[in-house]
Design a protein around this motif. Structure first.
Motif, mmCIF file in Angstrom:
data_model
loop_
_atom_site.group_PDB
_atom_site.id
_atom_site.type_symbol
_atom_site.label_atom_id
_atom_site.label_comp_id
_atom_site.label_asym_id
_atom_site.label_seq_id
_atom_site.Cartn_x
_atom_site.Cartn_y
_atom_site.Cartn_z
ATOM 1 N N LEU A 1 0.829 -1.196 0.000
ATOM 2 C CA LEU A 1 0.000 0.000 0.000
ATOM 3 C C LEU A 1 0.870 1.257 0.000
ATOM 4 C CD1 LEU A 1 -3.154 0.795 0.598
ATOM 5 C CD2 LEU A 1 -2.317 1.179 2.901
ATOM 6 N N PHE A 2 1.834 1.302 0.917
ATOM 7 C CA PHE A 2 2.685 2.493 1.080
ATOM 8 C C PHE A 2 3.615 2.691 -0.115
ATOM 9 C CE2 PHE A 2 6.790 4.248 2.470
ATOM 10 C CZ PHE A 2 6.374 5.522 2.832
ATOM 11 N N ILE A 3 4.305 1.632 -0.537
ATOM 12 C CA ILE A 3 5.290 1.765 -1.614
ATOM 13 C C ILE A 3 4.607 2.090 -2.932
ATOM 14 C CG2 ILE A 3 7.066 0.559 -2.940
ATOM 15 C CD1 ILE A 3 7.646 -1.076 -0.386
ATOM 16 N N PHE A 4 3.496 1.415 -3.224
ATOM 17 C CA PHE A 4 2.798 1.631 -4.490
ATOM 18 C C PHE A 4 2.311 3.076 -4.601
ATOM 19 C CE2 PHE A 4 -0.955 1.429 -7.275
ATOM 20 C CZ PHE A 4 -0.411 0.783 -8.378
ATOM 21 N N LEU A 5 1.715 3.592 -3.526
ATOM 22 C CA LEU A 5 1.218 4.967 -3.555
ATOM 23 C C LEU A 5 2.380 5.969 -3.580
ATOM 24 C CD1 LEU A 5 -1.221 6.794 -3.590
ATOM 25 C CD2 LEU A 5 -1.289 6.701 -1.086
ATOM 26 N N SER A 6 3.467 5.671 -2.872
ATOM 27 C CA SER A 6 4.649 6.551 -2.902
ATOM 28 C C SER A 6 5.176 6.703 -4.325
ATOM 29 C CB SER A 6 5.766 5.993 -2.020
ATOM 30 O OG SER A 6 5.430 5.996 -0.676
ATOM 31 N N LEU A 7 5.325 5.584 -5.017
ATOM 32 C CA LEU A 7 5.889 5.610 -6.362
ATOM 33 C C LEU A 7 4.938 6.282 -7.341
ATOM 34 C CD1 LEU A 7 7.368 2.005 -6.367
ATOM 35 C CD2 LEU A 7 8.639 4.133 -6.147
ATOM 36 N N GLY A 8 3.646 5.995 -7.209
ATOM 37 C CA GLY A 8 2.665 6.634 -8.091
ATOM 38 C C GLY A 8 2.617 8.137 -7.887
ATOM 39 N N SER A 9 2.647 8.571 -6.634
ATOM 40 C CA SER A 9 2.625 10.007 -6.333
ATOM 41 C C SER A 9 3.895 10.687 -6.838
ATOM 42 C CB SER A 9 2.492 10.222 -4.817
ATOM 43 O OG SER A 9 1.324 9.609 -4.310
ATOM 44 N N THR A 10 5.032 10.019 -6.676
ATOM 45 C CA THR A 10 6.291 10.572 -7.165
ATOM 46 C C THR A 10 6.266 10.739 -8.678
ATOM 47 O OG1 THR A 10 7.506 9.533 -5.340
ATOM 48 C CG2 THR A 10 8.791 10.205 -7.258
#
Length: 347
Positions: free
Chosen positions: A103-112
């Protein structure tokens, strides 16, 4: 042993439904996403390696493209291996810690990536609209600062959304109607009032989607006006080719992300949502390097030079190995040092 998670709900693992309602499609999806994942790894790694090895690509444009490739590599690796395991497993589960990490990594990368695409548009604006000052504007320090700001913005947004999501009670609900753990799907799973989470999700998405998209459109407005004033047909063609690649990537990524994140999870079909997630989470990272390099002569030339160097290194290594072998074998042929031919006395 079960751990208490989020306001009294007890969760040890989640079940990712994926294609549970259409099991006959699982083998097809397994093969398709396995091939997609291998191609994504190969193409993105190729861009990263070539951009690092070839001095002709040591420019801001390829610095940002290498970062985008790194993002896409991590993006797909966060979700696809678990998906492939679940496609071939009867028990399609993910542990609680694994779900939180995903959840955290996927959203971090998408937001970046949202911010990085805007940075890349500004780079094209500086290159086309301010060509004489381009290297001054896009200094090495500024490039690193913009990339760092992109990563920091993405990680901060993801941390806030993840914390808000994990505070929700799930009341023993385990079945996530998605292929992987994602904020909208997790919010839909909760048994409590989710209006605050939905408002927070839309607020974060409003900062990361319309804002950067607006900057991209403004940049390309200036770029379009400048390109139309270029007298050389070849110059116009090259400028439009570079910009078309970036706009294609922007369109694919932003259209699907806006559909998922700029409306409350309760307002869209979960079956449609999980298919859209596959598109921007897996298909887009696979297509990005292909879109950027398909008509890019600089990358084609760099690939040829890099492959040529690797081929020459292999030939040189083979010659050195052959020469060393002949040097070691020469005493045998010439009857040299008797210690080398005395036979099995050392056995």
């Amino acid at each position: 042993m079960e751990n208490e998670r989020g306001n009294g709900s007890s969760q040890e693992e989640f079940i990712l439904l994926g294609l549970s309602d259409k099991p006959y499609l699982e083998m097809l999806f397994f093969v398709f996403f396995l091939i997609s994942y291998v191609l994504t790894l190969f193409w993105n790694l190729a861009i990263i390696v070539v951009s690092q090895l070839d001095p002709h690509l040591h420019t801001p444009m390829y610095f940002f493209l290498s970062n985008l490739s790194l993002l896409d590599l991590c993006y797909t690796t966060t979700t696809v291996p678990q998906m492939l395991v679940n496609f071939r497993s009867a028990h399609k589960s993910i542990c609680w810690a694994g779900c939180v990490a995903q959840l955290f990594i996927f959203l971090s990368l998408g937001s970046t990536e949202c911010i990085l695409l805007a940075v890349m548009a500004y780079d094209r604006y500086a290159a086309i609209c301010q060509p004489l000052r381009y290297m001054t504007i896009m200094s090495h320090r500024l490039c690193w600062l913009m990339v760092a700001a992109s990563w920091l913005s993405g990680i901060t947004n993801s941390a806030v959304q993840t914390i808000l999501t994990l505070r929700l009670p799930f009341c023993g609900q385990k079945q996530i109607n998605n292929f992987f753990c994602e904020v909208p799907a997790m919010i839909s799973l909760s048994c409590a009032e989710t209006s605050i989470n939905e408002a927070g999700l839309i607020a974060g998405a409003s900062f990361l989607l319309p804002g950067p998209l607006g900057l991209i459109l403004v940049s390309y407005g200036y770029i379009g006006a400048t390109v139309l004033r270029i007298r050389s047909a070849e110059g116009r063609r090259k400028a439009f080719s570079t910009c078309t690649s970036h706009l294609t990537v922007v369109s694919l990524f932003y259209s699907t992300a806006i559909y998922m994140y700029l409306q409350p999870p309760s307002h869209h079909s979960q079956n449609q949502g999980k298919m859209v997630s596959l598109f921007y989470g897996i298909i887009t990272p696979m297509l990005n390097p292909l879109i950027y390099t398909l008509r890019n002569k600089d990358v084609h030339g760099a690939l040829r030079r890099t492959l040529g160097k690797l081929f020459w290194m292999q030939i040189t290594w083979a010659r050195e190995m052959t020469s060393d072998w002949h040097n070691k074998a020469s005493p045998l042929a010439g009857g040299g040092d008797s210690k080398l031919v005395e036979g099995p006395q050392d056995w």
